[in-house]
Enzyme design. Structure first.
Site, PDB file in Angstrom:
ATOM      1  CG  ASN A 100      -1.747   1.213   1.388  1.00 51.72           C
ATOM      2  OD1 ASN A 100      -1.826   2.032   0.466  1.00 51.72           O
ATOM      3  ND2 ASN A 100      -2.389   1.371   2.538  1.00 51.72           N
TER       4      ASN A 100
ATOM      5  CE  LYS B 153      -0.263   3.276   4.791  1.00 51.84           C
ATOM      6  NZ  LYS B 153      -0.382   3.415   6.225  1.00 51.84           N
TER       7      LYS B 153
ATOM      8  CG  HIS C 159      -6.177   1.945   5.001  1.00 51.51           C
ATOM      9  ND1 HIS C 159      -5.760   2.896   5.898  1.00 51.51           N
ATOM     10  CD2 HIS C 159      -5.151   1.069   4.863  1.00 51.51           C
ATOM     11  CE1 HIS C 159      -4.514   2.609   6.278  1.00 51.51           C
ATOM     12  NE2 HIS C 159      -4.126   1.503   5.656  1.00 51.51           N
TER      13      HIS C 159
ATOM     14  CD  GLU D 151      -3.299   5.565   6.652  1.00 47.91           C
ATOM     15  OE1 GLU D 151      -3.247   5.625   5.417  1.00 47.91           O
ATOM     16  OE2 GLU D 151      -2.386   5.054   7.345  1.00 47.91           O
TER      17      GLU D 151
ATOM     18  CD  GLU E  60      -3.813  -2.436   7.268  1.00 42.32           C
ATOM     19  OE1 GLU E  60      -2.694  -2.634   6.803  1.00 42.32           O
ATOM     20  OE2 GLU E  60      -4.466  -1.402   7.035  1.00 42.32           O
TER      21      GLU E  60
ATOM     22  N   GLY F  76       2.094   2.192  10.694  1.00 42.56           N
ATOM     23  CA  GLY F  76       3.074   3.267  10.544  1.00 42.56           C
ATOM     24  C   GLY F  76       3.784   3.645  11.831  1.00 42.56           C
TER      25      GLY F  76
ATOM     26  CB  SER G 257       4.719  -1.893  11.953  1.00 42.72           C
ATOM     27  OG  SER G 257       4.350  -0.538  12.152  1.00 42.72           O
TER      28      SER G 257
HETATM   29  P1  PGA Z   1       2.443   0.183   7.597  1.00 38.72           P
HETATM   30  O1  PGA Z   1       1.003   0.436   6.924  1.00 38.72           O
HETATM   31  O2  PGA Z   1       2.962  -1.118   7.055  1.00 38.72           O
HETATM   32  O3  PGA Z   1       3.264   1.357   7.200  1.00 38.72           O
HETATM   33  O4  PGA Z   1       2.207   0.110   9.080  1.00 38.72           O
HETATM   34  C1  PGA Z   1       0.117  -0.606   6.672  1.00 38.72           C
HETATM   35  C2  PGA Z   1      -1.162  -0.070   6.080  1.00 38.72           C
HETATM   36  O5  PGA Z   1      -1.613   0.990   6.509  1.00 38.72           O
HETATM   37  O6  PGA Z   1      -1.750  -0.693   5.170  1.00 38.72           O
END
Ligand code: PGA
Length: 247
Positions: free
Chosen positions: A9, A11, A94, A96, A165, A171, A209
């Site tokens: 992803n 982003k 997601h 976010e 997640e 992140g 992560s």
């Molecule tokens: P990350 O993000 O691996 O940077 O923690 C995962 C995601 O948001 O899909």
């Protein structure tokens, strides 16, 4: 055993130049990959990345899809449009999107429906916040989020992918332990089993992560069928290491 899926992803990152170099480096490091691989790219780059990955083992994914089929929805992109650009998977819900764009469980369920209707596999994201985990509500939260999607999608539910997640792990460099992740994956699997006889077909990815160092242990858990990888998917060597851990 079904093949694992590793989805990167990106982003809101990338540029024409950076994308070309990242995709070429990933492709250069792939040997006959034993897992499915997808990259979720920002919408304006779908056409570019579609061409870059043509004929290879990487599949194209979007980071969102509209809850509407067409019409007066300025700024939205429909599932049918994504399909025209070769999109195979679409993230929906997601954290976010839920957090910064007010997406509710009901919206996420309709988005999954729109993706399925256009022949796109929705990757339905669920996960608890730190406060929800600390107050012992993790299972209730993820079950509620998945229930909305099951309710709206009926027998098509075996066609989705789920991504667990934990919001506190996204992140932050703070990963769920393999045991913590497996425990939630088992809850989600049981919920899918109650909804469809084809629950085993549904891949349940872990995200938050995931990196080159922890991927192997996470992916070794019985109900972890792959990964949704943010930060580490922007570095070819790290993404390749995760792909190799998913054999
Ligand atoms: P990350 O993000 O691996 O940077 O923690 C995962 C995601 O948001 O899909």
């Amino acid at each position: 055993m079904k093949k694992k899926l590793i989805a990167g992803n990106w982003k809101m990152n990338g540029s024409l130049e950076a994308n070309a170099s990242l995709v070429r480096s990933i492709q250069g490091g792939l040997d006959a990959a034993q897992c499915h691989i997808a990259i979720c790219v920002p919408t304006p780059y779908l056409a570019q990345v579609k061409d870059l990955i043509a004929g290879g083992n990487i599949e194209l994914a979007s980071q969102d899809v509209s809850a509407h089929a067409y019409g007066a929805y300025t700024g939205e992109v429909s599932a049918q449009m994504l399909r025209e650009f070769g999109v195979r998977y679409s993230l929906v819900g997601h954290s976010e999107r839920r957090q910064y764009h007010g997406e509710t469980d009901a919206t996420v369920a309709i988005k999954a429906q729109c993706a399925l209707a256009a022949g796109i596999t929705p990757i339905v994201c669920v996960g608890e916040t730190l406060e929800e985990r600390e107050s012992g509500r993790t299972e209730d939260v993820v079950r509620r989020q998945l229930a909305a999607v099951i309710h709206a999608n009926g027998h098509c539910i075996s066609e989705i992918v789920v991504a667990y997640e934990p919001v506190w792990a996204i992140g932050t460099g703070r990963t769920a332990t393999p045991e913590q992740a497996q425990q939630v994956h088992a809850v989600l699997r049981a919920q899918l089993q109650a909804a469809t006889v084809h629950a085993e077909r549904v891949s349940i990815l872990y995200g938050g992560s995931m990196n080159a160092a922890n991927a192997e242990q996470l992916l070794a858990q019985v109900d972890i069928d792959g990964g949704l990888v943010g930060g580490a998917s922007l570095k070819a060597q790290d993404f390749l290491a995760i792909i190799h851990a998913a054999r």
